[in-house]
Write a protein that holds these residues in place. Structure first.
Motif, PDB file in Angstrom:
ATOM      1  N   ILE A   1       0.838  -1.207   0.000  1.00 52.90           N
ATOM      2  CA  ILE A   1       0.000   0.000   0.000  1.00 52.90           C
ATOM      3  C   ILE A   1       0.869   1.252   0.000  1.00 52.90           C
ATOM      4  N   ARG A   2       1.933   1.225   0.811  1.00 54.54           N
ATOM      5  CA  ARG A   2       2.828   2.387   0.893  1.00 54.54           C
ATOM      6  C   ARG A   2       3.557   2.605  -0.430  1.00 54.54           C
TER       7      ARG A   2
ATOM      8  N   ARG B   1       2.439   1.791  -3.537  1.00 55.56           N
ATOM      9  CA  ARG B   1       1.512   2.341  -4.537  1.00 55.56           C
ATOM     10  C   ARG B   1       1.196   3.803  -4.227  1.00 55.56           C
ATOM     11  N   LYS B   2       1.139   4.121  -2.944  1.00 55.48           N
ATOM     12  CA  LYS B   2       0.898   5.509  -2.554  1.00 55.48           C
ATOM     13  C   LYS B   2       2.056   6.399  -2.986  1.00 55.48           C
TER      14      LYS B   2
ATOM     15  N   GLU C   1       2.076   9.638  -5.535  1.00 55.82           N
ATOM     16  CA  GLU C   1       2.620  10.936  -5.140  1.00 55.82           C
ATOM     17  C   GLU C   1       3.650  11.418  -6.157  1.00 55.82           C
TER      18      GLU C   1
ATOM     19  N   THR D   1      -6.246   8.189  -6.968  1.00 56.14           N
ATOM     20  CA  THR D   1      -5.815   9.125  -5.931  1.00 56.14           C
ATOM     21  C   THR D   1      -6.793   9.107  -4.761  1.00 56.14           C
TER      22      THR D   1
ATOM     23  N   HIS E   1      -6.267   5.365  -3.245  1.00 51.67           N
ATOM     24  CA  HIS E   1      -4.950   4.846  -2.854  1.00 51.67           C
ATOM     25  C   HIS E   1      -3.908   5.926  -2.600  1.00 51.67           C
ATOM     26  N   GLY E   2      -4.204   7.173  -2.968  1.00 51.00           N
ATOM     27  CA  GLY E   2      -3.159   8.180  -2.987  1.00 51.00           C
ATOM     28  C   GLY E   2      -3.021   8.988  -1.718  1.00 51.00           C
ATOM     29  N   PRO E   3      -2.070   9.927  -1.747  1.00 50.64           N
ATOM     30  CA  PRO E   3      -1.855  10.815  -0.596  1.00 50.64           C
ATOM     31  C   PRO E   3      -2.970  11.864  -0.510  1.00 50.64           C
ATOM     32  N   THR E   4      -3.132  12.435   0.637  1.00 53.11           N
ATOM     33  CA  THR E   4      -4.164  13.460   0.826  1.00 53.11           C
ATOM     34  C   THR E   4      -3.650  14.861   0.515  1.00 53.11           C
TER      35      THR E   4
END
Length: 846
Positions: free
Chosen positions: A83-84, A86-87, A91, A116, A119-122
Motif C-alpha cells: 500500500i505504501r 503504490r501511494k 505521489e 488518488t 490509494h493516494g496521498p491526501t
C-alpha cells in the motif's frame, strides 16, 4: 497439470495457466489491483508501477502486470509495504500533474482521480514549481493539436504509453511515438507529421487521464451529465458494438462497447467520429413536397397523403410493374422486411433492390451462391486458426477496418501469412502482406490463372490478361496448395460483369487448397446480408428463400393474401435504365442516392427526371432528393431501434438513444404509415413486434433459424443448399480493353477509409480528417506527367470532366488513377458509363 501453476494471493489459493501474470491471477480471484498502463490487449511493460505488490522472499515490490506467476508464490496485495509503495507511485505522478480537474474533459471519468481518491496521498509535500510543457503559447490551457481531431496536453500525461502501444501493437501503424526520456518525454506523429491513424480515437478513449482529447468532445459537456445507450455501428459490415453518449436529443460522442468476439473494444475513426453526422444541423427537419416546381415544407399527413395518392394513380396507369423501390444496405432488418412487404404485398411489384452503387449487381443465382458460403462462415476470432489468408477483390482496411485488425493479429502471431490480390497494393504497414496488383476488372483472369496453376496447367494467357507475371502466380499456387486457407472474397468479385464465373472459380480454388479451407464473403455494408435475407432483391423472398411458387404460397399464408407477383422484377440498373427511357411510372428511394452514386450519373439523373413520380426518404437532402416530388425526413441511427446482420452473419439488436429530432421519423414507421394509406390493414407498435412476425416467416420458409439467435449478437444458423457451380473446362482468358492514346489512364473509384458515402461528411470532425476529394496517382506516373503533389488537374473521360487536386499514393497501380466517391463536390460518376466495363481518362495539369 504441468501447464498450470498454483499460488496464494491474500491467503487464497488460485491456479492459472503457466505464463500468466500475478495480475491475471488476482483478477481471477476478483481482487482489484490498481493499474494505469496495463491493458489485456497489450504486451505488459510495467511503465506506471501502479500495480506494485509484495511477493514473499522478493527483495522489493514487483509490478504484478509483468511478473509471471510461479508455483508456490505467496503474494500480498494489501500489505502495508504494498500500500505504501503504490501511494508513493501516485505521489510521484502527482508531483508534476496540473491541478486542473475543473477544466479537464476527463474529470469524472479519470482513472488518476479514482486511484488518488482510493490509494493516494491526501496532500502534496512538494513546494517546487511543477514541470510545464508548452508547445505553442497561442493555444489555451497548454493544449496542442496533435492531429486533425486529437488534442494533446503533455502536462497531464502520466507516461503509461497506452496510446503509442495501441497504435503500434493493435492498429499496426507507426503514426504516433514517444520521444526523449523522463519528464522530457513528448508525444508526436512520425517525423513530426500530424497524427492521422484511422484508429486515432482509441487513444483518447483508453487514455487514463486527460492528456488526449477528441476535438469533437473538447470542452463541450461533463461526462456525468450524459446518458449512455448501447448500440451497433452501422458504417460498415463489421458490426462493432458501441455506446452512444447523449443528452436530450444531442449526440456528443461514440465510444466502444467491448465485445471480444467482434471489435475487442476498438473502433475505427469512421465509426467513432463519422457517426456524429446524426447531430448535424444540416439534416432534413420536415417533410417536403413539390409545389410550383419547388420543394416546400409540409406536415406528415399532407406529405403521406400526397405520396399515397400519386402512387395509386401511377399504379392505375402503369400497373404495379411500373413502380420501383430502391433501398440501401444500411436499413435494419425490420425496415427491409417492411419495405419488401409493401413492394410485394401492397404495391404488387418485385421491382426492389438495395444496391445502387454498382452497375453489375449480382443475379438471383449468384446471390444464392454467395449465401451458400455462409453455412461455413468463419468468425473474426477464428482467423488465427488458418495458415494462410487470401484476400481477393477488396481493400479490407477501407471496407472492414476492424476485421483487418483481426487479420493483423493473426499475422503478428507468426502462425499465419497474408496474401492480397486487388487492383491496388494492399499494405498493412507493420504487418507483412504479399500483394499482387492485377488490372482493374481483372479478377476473372487472375482467378483463372491461379486455378490453372493449382491444376498444373499453362497460365501464360490468363496471367498476361490479368496484368500479373505468371511466375508470381505460380509461386502463390505453390505456397497456398495444401495449406488451410481462409479466402476472403471482396465486392469486386461479385459486383462484376463475370461475377458468377468468378465465384465458380473461387469455389474451385478453395477445393484445391488444403483441408479445412473456407470462403468468407465480407459484405460491404452494415446490413447487406440482412437485405439479401429479407427480400430486398427481386429474386429472394423474406426469410432467404428463392422467389418461386412454393415459397410464395407460404408467404401468402403468413401475409393473409391470395397471391404475390410472380417471379421476375428489376434490379437497380434495370429500373434506372427503364425509367430513363420513360418506362417507369414511379420510383421510391429509401435511403438511396443513385444520382450521387450510381456509376452513370447521366442515366440516374434521366431516370429520376423522367419518372412520373418520385419520392425520397432520407436524412439529408441528396442529389436524388433534390429532383424528387416528395422528400420524407428519415431519422438517423441513434434515433432508431432494430437489428442488423453483420458480414460475419452475426445478428445484433440495438435500441434508440432518444426519440427522433425535429419532425423526422424512424424508417419502419414511415413505411408502415405509407402502407396503411395504400390499403395495408396491419399495424405494429415497435420493431420487436415486426421481428416476431419475421421470425415466424423464417421458421416456415426461410433458411435462417432466428429462434436460435435471440438477443445478444449470436450467429445465425443457416441452412442454404449447395448450389450448382459451373464446370470450368470451357473457361478461357478474356483480354480487357486497352487505353487509347487520347485516354491513356484507367479510372478506379471507391470509398475513402474515413467515409461512408457522403453521410459522414456531415460530421464536423470528418472535414478535418478527410477534408476533400483528390485524384490519387502513382508517383511514377506523376513524375512522367511532371505533376507535383497538390497540383490542380482536370480528369476527363468521354462522358465528362472534373477538376480537383492531385495526391500521390504508391499503392495505386501504375497506369491507373483513383477518385474517392464520398464527396458531393466531386461528381465522380459523371465520368462513368453503365455501358462500359472500364473507364479511360486523361489527366491535364491546370
Amino acid at each position: 497439470m504441468p501447464d498450470q501453476v498454483k499460488l496464494k494471493i491474500e491467503d487464497r489459493d488460485v491456479t492459472v495457466d503457466k505464463g500468466q501474470t500475478i495480475l491475471d491471477a488476482a483478477l481471477k480471484l476478483g481482487i482489484i489491483v490498481p493499474t494505469f498502463c496495463w491493458d489485456p490487449r497489450l504486451k505488459p511493460i510495467a511503465a506506471c508501477r501502479m500495480c506494485l505488490v509484495e511477493v514473499e522472499k522478493a527483495p522489493k515490490l514487483v509490478p504484478s502486470c509483468a511478473v509471471p506467476a510461479i508455483e508456490g508464490m505467496v503474494v500480498k496485495v494489501f500489505s502495508e509495504k504494498a500500500i505504501r509503495g503504490r501511494k508513493a507511485v501516485l505521489e510521484f505522478i502527482l508531483s508534476n500533474h496540473p491541478l486542473d480537474c475543473p477544466t479537464c474533459d476527463k474529470g469524472g471519468e479519470c482513472i488518476l482521480q479514482d486511484h488518488t481518491f482510493n490509494h493516494g496521498p491526501t496532500g502534496s509535500r512538494t513546494i517546487e514549481p511543477r514541470n510545464r510543457t508548452i508547445f505553442d503559447e497561442k493555444y489555451k490551457f497548454d493544449d496542442f493539436p496533435l492531429g486533425p481531431v486529437i488534442w494533446l496536453n503533455m502536462n497531464r500525461c502520466i507516461f503509461c504509453f497506452k496510446c503509442t502501444r495501441i497504435i503500434k501493437e493493435i492498429a499496426g501503424d507507426d503514426d504516433l511515438g514517444a520521444f526523449n526520456r523522463g519528464y522530457h518525454t513528448i508525444l508526436h506523429g512520425h517525423k513530426n507529421r500530424p497524427f492521422r491513424s484511422e484508429f486515432s480515437g482509441n487513444t483518447v478513449e483508453n487514455c487514463p487521464v486527460g492528456a488526449l482529447v477528441a476535438n469533437s468532445f473538447r470542452y463541450k459537456v461533463r461526462s456525468w451529465l450524459l446518458k449512455k445507450t448501447p448500440s451497433v455501428c452501422h458504417l460498415c459490415g463489421d458490426g462493432c458494438n458501441i455506446t452512444l453518449w447523449h443528452q436530450g436529443q444531442k449526440l456528443f460522442r461514440i465510444y466502444s462497447r467491448w465485445n471480444r468476439n467482434v471489435d475487442n473494444g476498438l473502433l475505427c475513426d469512421r465509426g467513432r467520429f463519422g457517426g456524429l453526422y446524426a447531430d448535424s444541423d444540416r439534416r432534413l427537419r420536415n417533410p417536403k413536397i413539390r409545389r410550383e416546381g419547388k420543394l416546400i415544407d409540409t406536415t406528415w399527413e399532407e406529405a403521406l397523403d400526397f405520396v399515397a395518392g400519386n402512387l395509386e394513380s401511377i399504379r392505375a396507369k402503369f400497373t404495379a410493374a411500373g413502380i420501383g423501390v430502391i433501398g440501401n444496405e444500411m436499413l435494419s432488418n425490420e425496415e427491409t422486411y417492411l419495405l419488401s412487404r409493401i413492394a410485394r404485398r401492397v404495391i404488387g411489384t418485385n421491382n426492389i433492390d438495395f444496391r445502387f452503387e454498382d452497375k453489375f449487381t449480382p443475379s438471383t443465382d449468384l446471390n444464392l451462391k454467395l449465401l451458400y458460403f455462409l453455412v461455413k462462415r468463419i468468425p473474426f476470432s477464428k482467423f488465427g486458426e488458418f495458415r494462410n489468408h487470401l484476400i481477393i477483390g477488396t481493400d479490407t482496411e477501407v471496407t472492414h477496418p476492424i476485421m483487418t485488425l483481426w487479420l493483423k493479429r493473426a499475422i503478428s502471431s507468426g502462425r499465419s501469412k497474408c496474401y492480397a490480390a486487388y487492383h491496388r497494393k494492399t499494405d498493412f504497414t507493420l504487418h507483412p502482406v504479399e500483394s499482387i496488383e492485377y488490372f482493374p476488372q481483372g479478377e476473372y483472369n487472375f482467378l483463372l490463372a491461379l486455378y490453372s496453376a493449382l491444376k498444373g496447367k499453362s497460365i501464360d494467357e490468363s496471367a498476361l490478361a490479368s496484368g500479373v507475371a505468371s511466375t508470381l502466380i505460380q509461386r502463390w499456387a505453390e505456397l497456398l496448395k495444401g495449406s488451410k486457407t481462409l479466402l476472403l472474397a471482396g465486392e469486386a468479385l461479385y459486383n462484376n460483369p463475370r461475377g458468377s464465373e468468378n465465384i465458380d472459380l473461387l469455389k474451385a480454388i478453395c477445393d484445391l487448397l488444403g483441408e479445412g479451407s473456407v470462403i468468407n464473403i465480407p459484405y460491404d455494408g452494415s446490413n447487406y446480408l440482412g437485405n439479401l435475407l429479407w427480400g430486398a432483391t427481386p429474386g429472394i423472398l423474406p426469410g432467404g428463400s428463392q422467389n418461386d411458387e412454393e415459397n410464395r404460397s407460404i408467404i401468402c399464408k403468413e401475409w393473409k393474401c391470395d397471391n404475390l407477383p410472380e417471379a421476375g422484377g428489376m434490379d437497380t440498373s434495370q429500373m434506372l435504365t427503364a425509367a430513363s427511357e420513360g418506362k417507369m411510372g414511379a420510383l421510391i428511394f429509401f435511403g438511396s442516392d443513385p444520382v450521387g452514386f450510381y456509376p452513370d450519373r447521366e442515366i440516374a439523373t434521366k431516370a429520376v427526371q423522367n419518372a412520373s413520380f418520385k419520392v425520397a426518404c432520407e436524412t439529408f437532402l441528396t442529389e436524388t432528393g433534390k429532383l424528387c416530388d416528395a422528400v420524407l425526413p428519415l431519422a438517423p441511427f441513434p434515433e432508431c431501434s432494430g437489428s442488423l446482420i453483420s458480414s460475419e452473419g452475426r445478428l445484433q439488436f440495438f435500441e434508440k438513444a432518444f426519440d427522433p429530432a425535429y419532425s423526422s421519423a424512424e424508417g419502419w414507421r414511415i413505411i408502415l404509415r405509407l402502407a396503411q394509406r395504400l390499403g395495408f390493414e396491419g399495424d405494429y407498435s415497435s420493431p420487436s413486434e415486426i421481428w416476431s412476425e419475421m421470425a415466424s416467416i423464417a421458421d416456415k420458409c426461410g433458411k435462417v433459424d432466428y429462434k436460435q439467435s435471440q438477443y445478444g449478437g449470436q450467429f445465425l444458423k443457416m441452412d442454404f443448399a449447395a448450389r450448382a457451380f459451373s464446370n470450368l473446362d470451357g473457361f478461357q482468358s478474356s483480354p480487357l480493353p486497352s487505353p487509347t492514346a487520347e485516354f491513356p489512364m484507367i479510372l478506379t473509384y471507391g470509398a475513402s477509409v474515413y467515409q461512408k458515402r457522403n453521410l459522414t461528411a456531415y460530421a464536423e470532425s470528418m472535414d478535418k480528417i478527410d477534408p476533400g476529394p483528390k485524384l490519387y496517382i502513382n508517383p511514377d506516373n506523376a513524375a512522367k506527367m511532371k505533376l507535383y503533389e497538390g497540383d490542380t488537374v482536370r480528369v476527363s473521360s468521354t462522358k465528362g470532366s472534373l477538376t480537383m487536386k492531385s495526391a500521390f499514393d504508391y499503392r495505386i497501380r501504375p497506369g491507373t488513377v483513383f477518385i474517392p466517391t464520398n464527396f458531393q463536390e466531386a461528381e465522380f460518376n459523371s465520368l462513368l458509363s453503365s455501358k462500359s466495363d472500364l473507364t479511360f481518362v486523361k489527366i491535364e495539369r491546370l
